[in-house]
Write an enzyme that holds these catalytic residues in place. Structure first.
Site, PDB file in Angstrom:
ATOM      1  N   HIS A   1      -3.949  -1.945  -6.432  1.00  0.00           N
ATOM      2  CA  HIS A   1      -3.285  -0.714  -6.851  1.00  0.00           C
ATOM      3  C   HIS A   1      -4.341   0.315  -7.225  1.00  0.00           C
ATOM      4  CE1 HIS A   1       0.695  -2.905  -8.104  1.00  0.00           C
ATOM      5  NE2 HIS A   1       0.433  -2.977  -6.819  1.00  0.00           N
TER       6      HIS A   1
ATOM      7  N   ASP B   1       0.821  -1.218   0.000  1.00  0.00           N
ATOM      8  CA  ASP B   1       0.000   0.000   0.000  1.00  0.00           C
ATOM      9  C   ASP B   1       0.854   1.267   0.000  1.00  0.00           C
ATOM     10  OD1 ASP B   1      -2.404  -1.633   0.345  1.00  0.00           O
ATOM     11  OD2 ASP B   1      -1.729  -1.881   2.416  1.00  0.00           O
TER      12      ASP B   1
ATOM     13  N   GLN C   1       1.997  -6.415  -3.607  1.00  0.00           N
ATOM     14  CA  GLN C   1       2.347  -6.486  -2.187  1.00  0.00           C
ATOM     15  C   GLN C   1       3.683  -5.759  -1.950  1.00  0.00           C
ATOM     16  OE1 GLN C   1       1.348  -9.841  -3.564  1.00  0.00           O
ATOM     17  NE2 GLN C   1      -0.710  -9.160  -3.146  1.00  0.00           N
TER      18      GLN C   1
END
Length: 433
Positions: free
Chosen positions: A47, A19, A229
C-alpha cells in the site's frame, strides 16, 4: 441475539486484481478512526500513501498507522515475516511516524513466515517452468501451506517456552528438508535470530480476538479494516490458480480478525479508472498497444512489492459486479481518473460473450480457459483533454470525465463516493451520494 451490538467496523477492499489505491481511501478514513487492522496476507501486499510530501510504502503494517492517534492491529489471519516487519517499523520511524511500535498490536495467533518458506516459494516457482503463477516469492503461499498442514509456528509459540519452540522449529525444518533435499538451512543461526525477534516483540503481542471484540463494544471506537490484495486474487473467488493464498474478500475479514459479521457496518470497494494486474493469468480487457503503454507510464504502474510492470486494461465492470456480489459494497472509491486525461476515447467493459455461441455470459467464469477466450463488449465514451489532476470538487471535472464516472455508476448500480485525482492524499473528491 445481542440487540445492543455496535456496527462500528468499516472495511476497505479491492474490487479488481489489487493495486487499486486502497491506501488512499484508508488514509482518508483513518482520520476518523481509532483502530486500523490488517486481517490477511503478508508482506506480499503493498500500500502506498503520499502525505506531507513523503511517500510511505506499507507491506505488513496497516497503512492507517500514519495517523498518530490510531491503534494498529495485525490480526490472526496475517502471516508475519518478522525481519520484514521490523524493517518496516524502522523505515516508518525514520520517515517521521510517531510511536509506531507502541501503537502496534500483533495477534498471538499469527503464523510466522521463515526464510525457509521464501526458499520453498522460489523453488516451487522454478519447478513450474513456463507455467509461472507470478508469485512475489515472499514465502506467503508456503507459510499458509504450513498453517494448513498444521506444522506451522505461530507468534504464541515464539514468545512461549523457548525449548518447545526450538523443538517445533527443528521438526518443521526436518519436514521441509525431506521434501526439498536441496534446501539449505542453518538452524542454529536461524534460532539465534528468532530469539532476538522474540525480545523485540515484547509489548506488541496480544490476544487480538479479545482486544478487537472488546473495542467494538464502545460507541466511541471506530475500527477500520484494510484488506490486502483484492477480490480477484482471493484464493476461493479469484482467477484461480493465479491468485494469492488467502481470502481477500469480506469473509477473510471475519476469519482473519475473529470478528462476527454482525459487527461490520460498511464495506467500501476500491477500483481504478482502468484495470491492472501483476503476473500471469487471464485478463479480458488487457491493452497490448500504445494506449496501454501510455496508461502504464502515466500511471507509474509498477508493483510496490514486486517492482514488476503491471499489465494494463480498460475498466471492467463485469469483474466489479462479481466482486460486489461477494462483498456487497456500500459505496466505491474510483482512483486515478487523472491517468486517463488526454485520451481521445475511453472504454468500459460491460459484458462478456461466449465466442462459440454468441451468448452473453450470465456469471463470471470459474474456468480460466473460458475467461481467456471471452469476447468483451464495451461502452465507448469520448475522452477529455482538460486536466482532472488535483481536482477537489466534482463540478471542476470536465463534462466527459463526469459522464465516464456516471456511466460506471449506472453499469454497476453502486454509488461512487470518492474519486482520486492524483497521488497526494488531498487529491480526492468526496461526493454526497
Amino acid at each position: 441475539m445481542n440487540k445492543g451490538i455496535e456496527r462500528s467496523v468499516s472495511v476497505v477492499l479491492g474490487a479488481q486484481w489489487g493495486d487499486e489505491g486502497k491506501g488512499k481511501l484508508v488514509d482518508l478514513l483513518s482520520e476518523s478512526s481509532t483502530v486500523v487492522c490488517r486481517c490477511q496476507g503478508g508482506n506480499n501486499a503493498g500500500h502506498t500513501v503520499v502525505a506531507g510530501g513523503k511517500e510511505y510504502f506499507f507491506h505488513l503494517l496497516p497503512s492507517g498507522i500514519i495517523n498518530p492517534n490510531v491503534l494498529a492491529i495485525i490480526g490472526n489471519g496475517v502471516v508475519v515475516n518478522l525481519e520484514a516487519l521490523f524493517q518496516e517499523i524502522n523505515e516508518a520511524v525514520n520517515k517521521g511516524l510517531l510511536d509506531v511500535a507502541s501503537r502496534l498490536r500483533i495477534s498471538d495467533r499469527c503464523h510466522l513466515v521463515f526464510p525457509l518458506h521464501q526458499e520453498i516459494d522460489r523453488m516451487e516457482e522454478e519447478l513450474r517452468g513456463l507455467n509461472l503463477l507470478g508469485t512475489t516469492k515472499k514465502g506467503i503461499g508456503p507459510a499458509y501451506s504450513s498453517k494448513v498442514t498444521r506444522n506451522g509456528l505461530r507468534v504464541c509459540d515464539l514468545i512461549g517456552d523457548w525449548d518447545q519452540f526450538t523443538a517445533k522449529y527443528k521438526e518443521l525444518v526436518n519436514y521441509v528438508k525431506r521434501r526439498y533435499p536441496a534446501l539449505e538451512i542453518n538452524v542454529e543461526e536461524s534460532l539465534e535470530q528468532l530469539k532476538t525477534y522474540r525480545e523485540m516483540l515484547s509489548g506488541m503481542v496480544c490476544d487480538s480476538v479479545l482486544l478487537i471484540n472488546k473495542l467494538t463494544e464502545s460507541k466511541q471506537t471506530k475500527i477500520l479494516v484494510e484488506g490486502a490484495q483484492s477480490c480477484m486474487l482471493d484464493i476461493d473467488f479469484g482467477t484461480y490458480p493465479h491468485v494469492t493464498s488467502s481470502n481477500c474478500s469480506i469473509g477473510g475479514v471475519c476469519t482473519g480478525l475473529g470478528l462476527s459479521p454482525s459487527r461490520v457496518g460498511s464495506v467500501y470497494g476500491v477500483i481504478k479508472a482502468y484495470t491492472t494486474r501483476v503476473g500471469s493469468g487471464p485478463f479480458p480487457t488487457e491493452l497490448l498497444d500504445g494506449i496501454g503503454e501510455y496508461i502504464q507510464k502515466k500511471g507509474n504502474e509498477w508493483g510496490v512489492t514486486t517492482k514488476r510492470m503491471r499489465r494494463i486494461g480498460w475498466l471492467d465492470t463485469v469483474v466489479i459486479r462479481y466482486a460486489h456480489i461477494i462483498n456487497d459494497f456500500n459505496a466505491l472509491a474510483l482512483t486515478k481518473i487523472d491517468v486517463l486525461d488526454g485520451l481521445k476515447e475511453v472504454k468500459i467493459a460491460r459484458a462478456y460473450v461466449d465466442p462459440e455461441t454468441g451468448n452473453e455470459l450470465s456469471s463470471f467464469p470459474a474456468d480460466p480457459f473460458i475467461l481467456s477466450r471471452v469476447v468483451v463488449i464495451y461502452e465507448t465514451l469520448p475522452g477529455w483533454k482538460a486536466s482532472t489532476q488535483n481536482c477537489r470538487v466534482y463540478d471542476e471535472l470536465p463534462p466527459a470525465a463526469k459522464t465516464f464516472i456516471e456511466t460506471v455508476e449506472k453499469l454497476l448500480n453502486i454509488p461512487i463516493r470518492w474519486i482520486g485525482t492524483g497521488a497526494s492524499r488531498d487529491s480526492i473528491i468526496i461526493r454526497s451520494v
